[in-house]
Design a protein around this motif. Structure first.
Motif, PDB file in Angstrom:
ATOM      1  N   ASP A   1      50.452 170.310  86.764  1.00 40.34           N
ATOM      2  CA  ASP A   1      49.041 170.647  86.583  1.00 40.34           C
ATOM      3  C   ASP A   1      48.635 170.391  85.135  1.00 40.34           C
ATOM      4  OD1 ASP A   1      47.009 173.603  87.457  1.00 40.34           O
ATOM      5  OD2 ASP A   1      46.535 171.484  87.180  1.00 40.34           O
ATOM      6  N   GLU A   2      47.415 169.904  84.926  1.00 42.91           N
ATOM      7  CA  GLU A   2      46.881 169.546  83.602  1.00 42.91           C
ATOM      8  C   GLU A   2      47.719 168.457  82.900  1.00 42.91           C
ATOM      9  OE1 GLU A   2      43.611 172.196  84.112  1.00 42.91           O
ATOM     10  OE2 GLU A   2      44.081 170.237  83.255  1.00 42.91           O
TER      11      GLU A   2
ATOM     12  N   THR B   1      44.106 173.458  91.016  1.00 47.39           N
ATOM     13  CA  THR B   1      45.280 174.327  90.945  1.00 47.39           C
ATOM     14  C   THR B   1      45.460 175.075  92.257  1.00 47.39           C
ATOM     15  OG1 THR B   1      44.922 174.573  88.575  1.00 47.39           O
ATOM     16  CG2 THR B   1      46.403 176.169  89.618  1.00 47.39           C
TER      17      THR B   1
HETATM   18 MG   LIG Z   1      43.479 174.322  87.201  1.00 48.63          MG
END
Ligand SMILES: [Mg+2]
Ligand SMILES: Nc1ncnc2c1ncn2[C@@H]1O[C@H](COP(=O)(O)OP(=O)(O)O)[C@@H](O)[C@H]1O
Length: 399
Positions: free
Chosen positions: A157-158, A43
């Motif tokens: 993200d993710e 991140t």
């Molecule tokens: Mg992360």
């Protein structure tokens, strides 16, 4: 002091020049998959990228899709992300063709400037509009995006968790499979759009349950490893200066020898903040024995257990039951040995699962490698991170 837990933003962000350069050059032609387990710094890199890419005719949308569990929701996040960017860029006076996207869902697009009310209304009409046929509607959205003069960068993200959620929540038709094939076609048609996806769960294993990995084999995979030793040493030195501790390279190396390879920012951060806590409580000088005590008593003790527990628990969350049982037994044995042979690991696998399926066993080993638990070299298995190995041996090493 390094933040422990929150992504490193701005001044807290150290190094990663190689990774950023590699990603920026890959994005010229390809989409990028950032591979690393949780807390390795994905991140932080994505946020840094967002800043690096921002400017000129670039549109950069960062979305954390961890809580997304349907294609409709994924698309509405994309459209709302564009709205945020529009609002941001309209403040800087640039207008773009992207506004036409909203016309697909709502007539009075001129209200874009009025954030809250408009956004809530837009989100409702977007989700409404996508309910019918999200594929047609989304293709219309990306046709508009494809015609715009901007370069559009989406950072998800993710992403693997969103796919896993879709796969687990879908009723009849496999939303996850449909979404992935739509997403692949999109990547082939949209020439001015690039995707950077990352996630703490290995996408290979998520996709194995959703029709196979070929749907993402066009991505350039970039691994996020630990810091180089000299970079990690600089961080330690910087903290010593910030805390006015007397720094010597002996002490710096002592700290890194405790953490061990690979020098994952999160683990370096945990060691330094535990050292700071102990120094404040005891008022003792930071010397070799204090460093050793902090490592053996605090880092490997109950006080810091919560930092490492997730690496154990996620085996139960993200691995099938039998695989998880075998993985825990294999890792328990690897944590007690310098190098652990693949044959011995296969014996443990057969004992724990009752299966003699060698292919399946090798899949499990590659999953544990993709998840950065172990490294597999010439038939020998060893833990990827020394600090995680030491912890695992104490709490989960009895097998
Ligand atoms: Mg992360
Ligand atoms: N480049 C970096 N510089 C300084 N600290 C970092 C860096 N990358 C990660 N960290 C630290 O590591 C931890 C995890 O970072 P994060 O980016 O959230 O990882 P991930 O997204 O892979 O879980 C945070 O505490 C963060 O401060």
């Amino acid at each position: 002091m390094m933040p422990v837990g929150n992504p490193a933003i701005g001044e807290d962000f150290v190094d990663r020049e190689q990774e950023i350069k590699q990603i920026l050059s890959a994005l010229k032609k390809d989409n990028v998959l950032l591979a690393a387990p949780r807390r390795f710094g994905k991140t932080s890199i994505m946020r840094k990228l967002e800043k690096e890419l921002f400017g000129g005719s670039n549109v950069v949308i960062f979305l954390d899709v961890e809580s997304v569990s349907s294609p409709q929701r994924f698309l509405s996040e994309i459209i709302m992300g564009l709205t945020d960017f529009e609002e941001f860029s309209s403040e800087s006076g640039s207008s773009s063709k992207l506004k036409n996207i909203y016309k697909l869902f709502q007539d009075n697009v001129e209200e874009v400037g009025v954030p809250a009310i408009f956004k809530a209304k837009l989100r409702r009409s977007v989700e409404e509009g996508l309910k019918e046929d999200w594929i047609d509607k989304s293709n219309e959205v990306f046709q508009i995006i494809n015609k715009s003069d901007e370069n559009i960068y989406f950072i998800f993200d993710e992403f693997p968790i969103a796919i896993k959620n879709m796969n687990e929540s879908d009723t009849d038709e496999s939303d996850a499979e449909m979404f992935l094939s739509w997403f692949r076609k999109l990547r082939q048609t949209c020439t001015n759009v690039r995707f950077i996806v990352g996630g703490s769960v290995s996408i290979e294993r998520v996709l194995r349950d959703v029709g196979g990995t070929n749907v993402i084999n066009d991505f350039r995979v970039i691994r996020v490893d630990g810091f180089e030793r000299d970079i990690a040493l600089q961080i330690v030195k910087q903290v010593f200066e910030e805390e006015s501790w007397e720094y010597t390279s002996l002490l710096g190396n002592k700290i890194l020898d405790c953490v061990g390879e690979s020098y994952i920012p999160y683990f370096v951060g945990i060691m330094l903040s535990a050292l700071l806590d102990e120094q404040i409580i005891t008022g003792k000088e930071v010397d070799e024995s204090l460093i050793e005590d902090v490592y053996n008593v605090h880092i490997l003790g109950s006080k810091c257990k919560h930092y490492f527990d997730p690496y154990f628990h996620r085996l139960k969350i993200f691995y099938q039951e039998m695989d998880s049982k075998a993985a825990r037994a294999i890792l328990g044995n690897v944590s007690n040995n310098e190098n652990y042979s693949l044959e011995l690991a296969f014996d443990v696998f057969q004992r724990e699962t009752g299966s003699h399926d060698y292919e399946h066993f090798l899949d499990l080993i590659s999953d544990l490698e993709n998840d950065f638990y172990i490294e597999h070299n010439c038939g020998q298995l060893s833990f990827y991170s020394k600090i995680l190995k030491d912890w695992w041996r104490i709490y989960h090493g009895n097998f």
